[in-house]
Design an enzyme around this catalytic site. Structure first.
Site, PDB file in Angstrom:
ATOM      1  N   LEU A 290      30.624  43.090  34.932  1.00 14.74           N
ATOM      2  CA  LEU A 290      29.379  42.933  35.699  1.00 14.74           C
ATOM      3  C   LEU A 290      28.293  43.972  35.399  1.00 14.74           C
ATOM      4  O   LEU A 290      27.115  43.714  35.630  1.00 14.74           O
ATOM      5  CB  LEU A 290      29.706  42.997  37.192  1.00 14.74           C
ATOM      6  CG  LEU A 290      30.739  41.967  37.672  1.00 14.74           C
ATOM      7  CD1 LEU A 290      31.127  42.231  39.102  1.00 14.74           C
ATOM      8  CD2 LEU A 290      30.207  40.559  37.508  1.00 14.74           C
TER       9      LEU A 290
ATOM     10  N   TYR B  18      45.385  46.698  43.837  1.00 11.72           N
ATOM     11  CA  TYR B  18      43.937  46.405  43.790  1.00 11.72           C
ATOM     12  C   TYR B  18      43.431  46.064  45.195  1.00 11.72           C
ATOM     13  O   TYR B  18      42.480  46.662  45.691  1.00 11.72           O
ATOM     14  CB  TYR B  18      43.731  45.242  42.835  1.00 11.72           C
ATOM     15  CG  TYR B  18      42.387  44.570  42.824  1.00 11.72           C
ATOM     16  CD1 TYR B  18      42.291  43.189  43.044  1.00 11.72           C
ATOM     17  CD2 TYR B  18      41.224  45.270  42.556  1.00 11.72           C
ATOM     18  CE1 TYR B  18      41.071  42.550  42.981  1.00 11.72           C
ATOM     19  CE2 TYR B  18      40.002  44.627  42.487  1.00 11.72           C
ATOM     20  CZ  TYR B  18      39.932  43.264  42.705  1.00 11.72           C
ATOM     21  OH  TYR B  18      38.721  42.623  42.636  1.00 11.72           O
TER      22      TYR B  18
HETATM   23  C1  VAH Z   1      40.770  39.419  38.985  1.00 11.53           C
HETATM   24  N1  VAH Z   1      38.646  38.523  38.132  1.00 11.53           N
HETATM   25  O1  VAH Z   1      41.261  38.394  38.603  1.00 11.53           O
HETATM   26  C2  VAH Z   1      39.248  39.559  38.924  1.00 11.53           C
HETATM   27  C3  VAH Z   1      38.720  39.511  40.329  1.00 11.53           C
HETATM   28  C4  VAH Z   1      38.786  38.363  42.569  1.00 11.53           C
HETATM   29  C5  VAH Z   1      39.198  38.305  41.111  1.00 11.53           C
HETATM   30  O2  VAH Z   1      39.063  40.672  40.967  1.00 11.53           O
HETATM   31  O3  VAH Z   1      41.414  40.338  39.397  1.00 11.53           O
END
Ligand code: VAH
Length: 317
Positions: A11, A139
């Site tokens: 991004l 994450y």
């Molecule tokens: C992922 N494209 O796959 C990223 C993003 C919400 C998806 O965080 O982790």
């Protein structure tokens, strides 16, 4: 002046382009721990910066009179699961550094959150802004932490912290970096290149998705929103939700010969199955006038035009 960390991810370059149009080339600095490709290097200021190097980051902020910080540095879903220790350092210690520097220097701070900040015990269809958040990836856990810490620093120290929960972002001229929603970018490149696509998620896996232009516009609009219009510091933003099957059918309207097969990646499937299926972004629409432009047909048309044109140019050369 704006500093974008993690600027060489999916991004950052697009956001820099948009912000440079608004604020002037030299008022937007891209940074990352990788060497920028030459076209990026020559498009505007780039500074090497590692968000784990607190002193260096503080120097950059002071020496360049930074007033806004967009913090894109993070390890995303599947990538984070493959390196939890690094994901914890970058996504959590890196965030702490950025929070302290932003609070110390009175910066406006934008940290993206994600559909991945929800988990299997969250309502999934739809997922509202305020509900249970027990994500099952480092994450997701780190992004819930970012939301909570940003909100705390806002109420405790007056930090102007803002955050948007991004869906899976689809882009033509930049690669996604997390793994779980990335199939929805790969399908376009493979369709144009080989006419075949092997999908690593089940055909009925529904996930919220958004075209990059909508994502970047939402980010700038939210950064510029008068602070008294914000009833929350973190908002869901939504555009569409689709399954691999629905996406493939839409692509096949333009490219009927596209062959789609499925080879499920268990790690990514488990992550996708824990995430929202539909996103409720009514607060963003009510508070600061968010609305998306790209639905599925426009997304497919735009992506194929861009990538198709690219490959025709490549073949011509
Ligand atoms: C992922 N494209 O796959 C990223 C993003 C919400 C998806 O965080 O982790």
């Amino acid at each position: 002046k704006v500093l974008i960390t993690g600027g060489l991810g999916q991004l950052g370059v697009g956001l820099a382009k948009m912000l440079r149009k608004r604020f002037g080339n030299n008022n937007v600095i891209l940074s990352d721990i990788r060497k920028p490709p030459s076209h990026v290097f020559h498009s505007g200021p780039f500074i090497y910066s590692d968000i784990l190097d607190y002193k260096n980051l503080r120097e950059i902020v002071v020496n360049n009179r930074i007033t806004w910080l967009v913090h894109y540095s993070a390890l995303l879903s599947a990538v984070g699961e493959a390196n939890v220790a690094l994901a914890r350092d970058v996504n959590i210690t890196g965030l702490h550094n950025v929070l302290d520097i932003a609070a110390e220097h009175g910066l406006r701070l934008f940290v993206p959150s994600t559909i991945g900040a929800f988990g299997p015990t969250s309502p999934r269809n739809p997922t509202p802004d305020l509900c249970i958040q027990r994500p099952r990836t480092i994450y997701g856990v780190s992004k819930v932490h970012a939301e909570l810490m940003g909100e705390y620093y806002h109420h405790r120290y007056g930090l102007d912290f803002r955050s948007l929960r991004y869906p899976g972002i689809i882009s033509a001229d930049s690669q996604p970096g997390g793994g779980t929603t990335d199939y929805a970018v790969a399908i376009f490149h493979d369709a144009v290149k080989t006419g075949k696509f092997e999908c690593n998620l089940k055909p009925d896996t529904r996930l919220p998705m958004m075209y990059i232009d909508d994502c970047l516009r939402a980010t700038v609009e939210m950064m510029e929103a008068p602070t008294d219009t914000l009833s929350m510091r973190t908002y869901n933003i939504n555009a569409m939700s689709f399954t691999p099957e629905e996406l493939a059918q839409e692509v096949q309207k333009q490219m009927p010969e596209l062959e789609v097969t499925y080879a499920i990646d268990q790690v990514r499937q488990a992550i996708a199955d824990s995430w929202p299926m539909n996103f409720d972004d009514s607060n963003a629409r009510n508070d600061w006038g968010w609305k998306h432009d790209y639905d599925l047909p426009e997304l497919v048309q735009t992506m194929l035009n861009y990538i198709g044109a690219d490959s025709r140019i490549a073949q011509a050369n």
